[in-house]
Design a protein around this motif. Sequence first.
Motif, PDB file in Angstrom:
ATOM      1  N   GLN A 100       0.833  -1.113   0.044  1.00  0.00           N
ATOM      2  CA  GLN A 100      -0.027   0.019  -0.024  1.00  0.00           C
ATOM      3  C   GLN A 100       0.856   1.239  -0.135  1.00  0.00           C
ATOM      4  N   LEU A 101       1.964   1.342   0.650  1.00  0.00           N
ATOM      5  CA  LEU A 101       2.767   2.347   1.026  1.00  0.00           C
ATOM      6  C   LEU A 101       3.489   2.682  -0.555  1.00  0.00           C
ATOM      7  N   VAL A 102       3.917   1.490  -1.216  1.00  0.00           N
ATOM      8  CA  VAL A 102       4.650   1.857  -2.327  1.00  0.00           C
ATOM      9  C   VAL A 102       3.593   2.166  -3.281  1.00  0.00           C
ATOM     10  N   LEU A 106       4.013   5.551  -5.726  1.00  0.00           N
ATOM     11  CA  LEU A 106       3.992   5.437  -6.865  1.00  0.00           C
ATOM     12  C   LEU A 106       2.719   6.353  -7.964  1.00  0.00           C
ATOM     13  N   ASP A 107       1.676   6.445  -6.822  1.00  0.00           N
ATOM     14  CA  ASP A 107       0.671   7.260  -7.497  1.00  0.00           C
ATOM     15  C   ASP A 107       1.052   8.765  -7.616  1.00  0.00           C
ATOM     16  N   LYS A 108       1.937   9.050  -6.721  1.00  0.00           N
ATOM     17  CA  LYS A 108       2.438  10.580  -6.556  1.00  0.00           C
ATOM     18  C   LYS A 108       3.674  10.638  -7.449  1.00  0.00           C
ATOM     19  N   GLY A 162      12.168   6.425   3.154  1.00  0.00           N
ATOM     20  CA  GLY A 162      11.339   7.283   3.829  1.00  0.00           C
ATOM     21  C   GLY A 162      10.054   6.891   4.149  1.00  0.00           C
ATOM     22  N   ILE A 163       9.411   6.078   3.270  1.00  0.00           N
ATOM     23  CA  ILE A 163       7.962   5.424   3.621  1.00  0.00           C
ATOM     24  C   ILE A 163       8.055   4.487   4.730  1.00  0.00           C
TER      25      ILE A 163
END
Length: 978
Positions: A100-102, A106-108, A162-163
């Motif tokens: 989910q974090l990745v 990738l959306d941003k 960072g995430i």
Amino acid sequence: MFDPTERPRVFGVPLGVDFPRALVDGLLARHASQPPEALARVQVIVNTRRMARRIRALFDQGPALLLPRIELLTDLGEHWDLAHIPDPVPPLRRRLELTQLVSSLLDKQPDIAPRSSLYALADSLASLMDEMHGEGVSPDAIEGLDVTDQSGHWDRITAFLGIVRHYFDVGTEHPDVETRQRLVIEHVIETWQETPPDHPIIIAGSTGSRGATQLLMQAVSKLPQGAVLLPGFDVDMPTHVWGALDDAMLSEDHPQYRFADLMGKLGLSPGEIARWTPDSPACPARNRLLSLALRPAPVTDQWLQDGPSLTDLDRATQDITLLEAPSTRSEALAIAMRLRQAAEDGQTAALITPDRTVTRQVTAALDRWGIIPDDSAGMPLHLSPPGRYLRHVGDLMRDTLTAELLLTLLKHPLTHSGTDRGPHLRLTRELELHLRRNGPPYPDAASLIAWGEAQKDTTAAPWARWISDCFCAKAVNGDLPLSEFVERHIDLANRIAQGPVDSSPHGLWRNDAGQEAWKCVSNLAEHANHGGEITAADYGTLFHAILSGGEVRNPDAPHPQILIWGTLEARVQGADLLILAGLNEGSWPEAPKPDPWLNRALRNQAGLLLPERRIGLSAHDFQQAASAPEVWMTRSIRSDDAETVPSRWLNRIRNLLAGLPDQGGAQALEDMKARGAHWLRLVASLEEPGYVPAEKRPSPCPPLAARPREFSVTEIKRLIRDPYAIYARHVLRVRPLDPLMKVPDALLRGTVLHEVLDRFIKDSQHDETLCTRDHLMAVTESVLAQNVPWAEARAIWRARMDRVADWFIDGEFDRRQIAQPCALEQSGIATLDDLGVTLKAKADRIDIDATGSLHIYDYKTGKPPSAKEQKYFDRQLLLEAAIAEQAGFGQLAPSQVARAQFIGLGSKPETVLAPLDEEPVQKVWIEFEELMRAYLEPDRGYTARRAVFKKADKGDYDQLARFGEWDITDPPDTAELR
């Protein structure tokens, strides 16, 4: 048990010594004069379960004793005093959270990586986190790296790191598996420092390749009654060579580097590593050879210095067989034959290789002799029957249903595995034949239900409704929560497995493979809420990756003495013969996996493991295995039609031996190869099919009563060029099996073209204003949409029609100046009454002019036959003209034919007239009658490939005729059939 010492207590077991047996013998020797309970106070910590089982099996051989406590490294976290350390977060849950974090990142920033690599990135990131936790490296250490000479992708890497930083901030509250293991080890070490245990503790069989494990080894070695027992310690390597193993960047891939690193941190020299037992290696001369051959790369020049001192090379290599097979198949067969001999001789033999393809080929080869090897790795779960079944069911949610996917699932042994599977298989066969002959390539509910209702079998209709309900329209468009995907997947898998009868028992979750699949699926369902929303394609990738991590043991009873081990299990030893297979670069050692995060220099700066660590561990496993009493070293020279590169270790051994001719090294190498060549000759004998006489060119003469009496005009060309095809189709009644997935081939293109022109001529016949290019293209669009489900084929065929549309319209105006269309797709029949022969035809188009004469047209999507071809072989239009004058077509009475013409709509559109002036209708009909009379003669055979247009042309029945065993220059073998 141990005498007091101020130095860390580290023992070594030399290469070529059975490590578990040496461990047991050393324990028994040290407790020979001790009371029975003294041995029971010993705590032995090993790194693999197989090692623990082997040690226990050796003790079980007797005499009766109070046994030591044998634990795994991971068992340390199960002690009662560790309640303050939280349980680890399940690895799957952590990876789903990272997914989910990745995905959000990738959306941003979509330019960072493609979405297709979503799960792969999350899995790789989780592995990096595990490694950082295990090696005690914090994110601050990563951020503080010197990246001045690194490429510009560092910003992308720090974005990913960072995430996950918060996982390190709360690491002790919700630890990963590696984090918890390190916390456990740190707690145990702290406890020992405060209160040293009074019982002996031995860490045995570990090389200390992971940071946390090495910390434990250092702590145990310093305990009053602690010791570390190193497997495969090279006692022949000189001290100055040990000293050269001080730079990980240069020496990490050496088999003894981990031991050198441990000794350096403990302040020990190689001379301070005591022998655990006085046992001698199986072959000391071979150990010396291997030690010199595997010297670190920077000091291989020492071969020139130390090579001449090597002696007994013939003894060192007399029990080594070097087999270099021409292919992986030959390699696997040779190994299987040697394992079979070992089974007959009562030897314990083990195949060791990291290449699972080789192990599967060897297992398949052993099956011919009924030998099932004891494979420690088992079968990958995704390749097991339940794994394949679940993946196919998952494909239903990702892709539009195809005939191929439908039948793949219907034929799977777990489908309809409840009750009445027999009728299911029969109906599956009938449906397959229908789909092959009639399509559609993408079945839907309406077409399947219509097929079921058209069958005479009363069970077909409810069965077809079950199929339509379970298989059709399951593709998911857009995003869904992962939990919803898993729920749908499990429900669909159960419904398809049980069949049309609700709640009937099925076999999906039975046996070892089914139970393992259920554990995997249940684990995914339990943690699916942490996966967020994903697409069907992402779900398929995720599910396959999760299944790939599982393994299933063979449910059949394996042979107790024929073993397949991974490379790590070489330390377990205990076999009379070890076969080291797949010794090629990329297989053994395996090529380091690409690291998307940190290169070698940055990893070394941060204190993380280098990519060469795995190579070094593999090198140690190889060195241990190669020191066994009898060894086979095998490789294939070619794999997948490409030449392979020998493993670096094998290459070193060969080069060292070849460079020592005065010591007999070159001859020893030749002897090793000769022993392998002997087995390759046995493989060649096994594979030799023997001599089978080639078949003659067939020309069967069936009884007159069995010979065909009914032909279409298009079959006359085949009767002239390849009579055997007529025999096979009409006498044997054999039809080529249509492809499962209809493809946009020439046959379909011809059918579509005829439909387009038929509609266009009908429309423009009643309304001449529709005889335009625009209307022709509109009809083309409509017919393509109805009959061609392939978007690419529709685009290509539309473009082809667009290219010839103007030419066709211009020609159509010319044709209508001569005659008007009066019959389309009209059938005609003519007979030879005295022979009982019927000739059928379907004319694409017949026009009639003002005089009542007929003009026959035939459309061709390719190049029309020339006048010369029509005269001798392709007599379709000539025979249609004969039928028109003899019997007529449909409602058209017999009439004179003024013209017959092919209209070719290929890449170069053209029209070709039938040579009616050279071949008048009466002559054509007489020649047809003569042809029929000839094939009604008892001694006339149907010769295979009698007059094919090109030698390279392929016929539908060439395989049946055994073409290839004979040539078209061979005389036909006429044989009367009764």
